[in-house]
Motif scaffolding. Structure first.
Motif, PDB file in Angstrom:
ATOM      1  N   VAL A  64       0.830  -1.264   0.009  1.00  0.00           N
ATOM      2  CA  VAL A  64       0.145  -0.169  -0.119  1.00  0.00           C
ATOM      3  C   VAL A  64       0.987   1.141   0.133  1.00  0.00           C
ATOM      4  N   VAL A  65       1.088   1.877  -1.453  1.00  0.00           N
ATOM      5  CA  VAL A  65       2.105   2.975  -1.445  1.00  0.00           C
ATOM      6  C   VAL A  65       1.512   4.067  -0.531  1.00  0.00           C
ATOM      7  N   ALA A  66       0.096   4.202  -0.331  1.00  0.00           N
ATOM      8  CA  ALA A  66      -0.320   5.578   0.559  1.00  0.00           C
ATOM      9  C   ALA A  66       0.135   5.372   1.925  1.00  0.00           C
ATOM     10  N   SER A  67       0.639   4.347   2.364  1.00  0.00           N
ATOM     11  CA  SER A  67       0.779   4.042   3.682  1.00  0.00           C
ATOM     12  C   SER A  67       2.148   4.851   4.174  1.00  0.00           C
ATOM     13  N   ALA A  68       2.995   5.393   3.050  1.00  0.00           N
ATOM     14  CA  ALA A  68       3.950   6.092   3.282  1.00  0.00           C
ATOM     15  C   ALA A  68       3.836   7.628   2.582  1.00  0.00           C
ATOM     16  N   GLY A  69       2.502   8.076   2.520  1.00  0.00           N
ATOM     17  CA  GLY A  69       2.009   9.146   1.939  1.00  0.00           C
ATOM     18  C   GLY A  69       2.498  10.360   2.300  1.00  0.00           C
TER      19      GLY A  69
END
Length: 612
Positions: free
Chosen positions: A485-490
């Motif tokens: 989930v790339v948004a976890s490092a948003g």
């Protein structure tokens, strides 16, 4: 053996795979089939896509970027040449193409109105209206079609949600538009597959809300007119993997038979996703990956092979963040969202399918072989209320209730929720009541999922017949709250992207353009275009070669700007928390038969690879 187990209470499920079974060809449903919102895709976007995905059916819509934005035939033809070059790359990478014709150039329109068809809609009335001269339109379409002669397999779809306001003509005018366009295309390419109409749903035309479904009228018209129709294009949003695709298959077949056509006419799902909204937080979460994979499995079970997921590239951009919940598999800076990771997982399953058994419920599984590797892809999908309600609607619609009576009965949100998820029953409508009872009986498994959907699932996997010494380990790739989930490092990624964009100054862009071979004459042409008070008039003053050079320079600049985020996107992809990489590896010492447990969160995906 246990993978990802913990001590908390969980639901139980069992998945059984016979790895020694005779495999069958993998249905083409399980491919990265999508469409770039802008078919004039930059070279950077194309390269990034081909580096990470095996293309399936790639749809391009000529309507907006090629037709609606053109100022002349030369302009449109140059744009079409650029799209054709992209599709030739798709073909070189093993993919197929679907060319959609949804709008017309304003300069060929019967209506000069350049205002938008609706608030928040970019399509103009002019581009959404019938052509002024059908013969001129047919000749223009043939000229455009010839630019795609380098493709081996040509497919054309005519229409894009003509049951809505994005078609400003009448239903009859659309049917004439379809006939003219289909016949013009078939004259140039007699073996091309041609279909339509790309309706948004199985409802009536917006100008006749109390009428029969537009698709029913369309099929009857084509049956009478004899215009080419090799497939039916429908758009579908908020689909349920348990019910929606079976509903579309059964109802399209029924409408086709009613019109005197074959019941097995192929379906092309021209656009589909979890919802039509341009922004949804769920698209930045593991939820969308479980939705996508479960729906691909449901689609394949319904015998639907061709589809186009919405969409490859971002459609509407929130400048404040990469992670606005947009429709693209890529964010604006080409970071790969969980839906994109899910397609990458599907691509790893292989080109041969193995039978796999699961109980009815929230767990969906796809198994295959890739060389000597056996693969198993599992999605644990728990629908949100929108999808659970749509499941009910589509079970009712499968009984043939497609008209305005159903729409009126089911459009009240509170009443609909009570019918779908509660204990209410429709009164005063015997046909709806009977369909309701059938739908609710079919929803028993889903209601259990809905009631217990916050709990994880412990899945017992029984794998038999692995290839002895070839299967030395299990590699695990996940999409869940801690993986993919790339948004976890948003926030961190947003800062890095912003910093990279600041470094790409105008001077840096100019230097990059020169490195890419853009000379002074073309740079001067770009500067004149950028400074023109009326850019349309400026383009009209160019000959075809000049516009070709201008468009090439613009796309080169776009590629330079798109490349800013690539190092960040690659780093995110290589990180198990934000991308697509092995998160766990377990030795199995060449065992042929295995039984072990794996825990999955609600709305998560796991790919297991058994190989050396």
């Amino acid at each position: 053996m246990a993978l990802g187990l913990s001590a908390s209470a969980a639901l139980a499920e069992r998945v059984t795979l016979n790895a020694a079974a005779v495999p069958t060809p993998m249905p083409r449903t399980f491919s990265t089939s999508t469409w770039p919102f802008n078919p004039l895709a930059s070279r950077t976007l194309q390269d990034w896509f081909f580096a990470n995905f095996e293309p399936g059916l790639i749809q391009v819509d000529l309507g907006e970027e090629v037709f609606a934005k053109s100022v002349s035939a030369d302009d449109a033809l140059v744009r079409a040449e650029t799209v054709a070059a992209f599709l030739e790359r798709v073909q070189a990478h093993g993919g197929r193409s679907m060319i959609s014709i949804s709008k017309i150039p304003p300069w060929l329109s019967s209506n000069p109105d350049r205002s938008a068809v609706d608030k928040g809609e970019g399509t103009s009335v002019a581009s959404a209206s019938p052509p002024a001269d059908s013969r001129q339109w047919a000749g223009f379409v043939q000229d455009v079609a010839r630019t795609f002669s380098g493709l081996d397999q040509l497919s054309f779809s005519i229409g894009w949600e003509p049951d809505t306001r994005v078609w400003q003509g009448t239903e009859a005018e659309f049917f004439d538009f379809y006939d003219t366009t289909a016949r013009a295309l078939s004259q140039v390419f007699p073996s091309a597959r041609i279909g339509g109409p790309g309706v948004s749903d199985l409802g009536p035309h917006w100008r006749n809300p109390d009428g029969q479904p537009m698709l029913a009228s369309f099929l009857k018209h084509v049956s009478s007119s004899g215009a080419p129709l090799d497939f039916v294009n429908v758009h579908a949003f908020s689909t349920s993997p348990w019910a929606s695709w079976q509903m579309y298959r059964s109802q399209v077949s029924a409408l086709a038979v009613s019109a005197g056509l074959s019941s097995d006419i192929p379906i092309f799902v021209g656009e589909w996703s979890d919802r039509p909204d341009p922004f949804s937080p769920l698209r930045e979460e593991p939820y969308i990956a479980a939705y996508l994979i479960s729906n691909l499995i449901g689609m394949a079970e319904a015998g639907i092979a061709d589809h186009s997921y919405t969409s490859l590239s971002e459609q509407q951009i929130d400048e404040r963040t990469e992670f606005s919940g947009g429709l693209g598999l890529f964010t604006r800076s080409l970071l790969i969202r969980p839906a994109g990771i899910a397609f990458m997982m599907v691509g790893r399953v292989g080109d041969q399918r193995l039978p796999v058994t699961v109980k009815d419920g929230s767990v969906f599984a796809l198994a295959g072989k890739r060389g000597s590797t056996t693969t198993l892809l599992i999605a644990n999908y728990v629908p949100d209320e929108t999808i659970a309600t749509k499941d009910y609607i589509d079970r009712v619609r499968r009984q043939g209730l497609l008209n305005d009576r159903l729409a009126r009965a089911l459009k009240s949100g509170a009443d609909l929720r009570a019918l779908a998820l509660g204990d209410a029953r429709p009164n005063g409508n015997s046909a709806l009541a009977a369909a309701h009872d059938i739908a609710k009986a079919g929803m028993s498994a889903l209601r259990k999922i809905w009631a217990e959907g916050t709990r994880p699932v412990d899945i017992t996997l029984a794998i038999n017949g692995l290839a002895g010494g070839a299967a030395d380990e299990i590699r695990v790739i996940r999409i869940d709250s801690a993986h993919g989930v790339v948004a976890s490092a948003g926030k961190e990624i947003d800062r890095k992207i912003e910093s990279a964009r600041r470094e790409l100054t105008d001077a840096a862009k100019l230097e990059a353009l020169r490195r890419d071979g853009i000379g002074d004459d073309d740079l001067n042409l770009l500067q004149r275009f950028a400074g023109a008070g009326d850019r349309s008039a400026f383009v009209r003053g160019l000959d075809r070669d000049q516009f070709r050079r201008l468009l090439a320079t613009i796309l080169t600049l776009t590629a330079i700007e798109d490349a800013v985020g690539l190092p960040i996107a690659q780093a995110a992809l290589d990180n198990p928390a934000t991308g697509f990489t092995v998160s766990q590896s377990v030795s199995i010492a060449g065992k042929k038969d295995l039984t072990f447990d794996i825990r999955m969160e609600p709305n998560s995906v796991v790919l297991l690879e058994f190989g050396g």
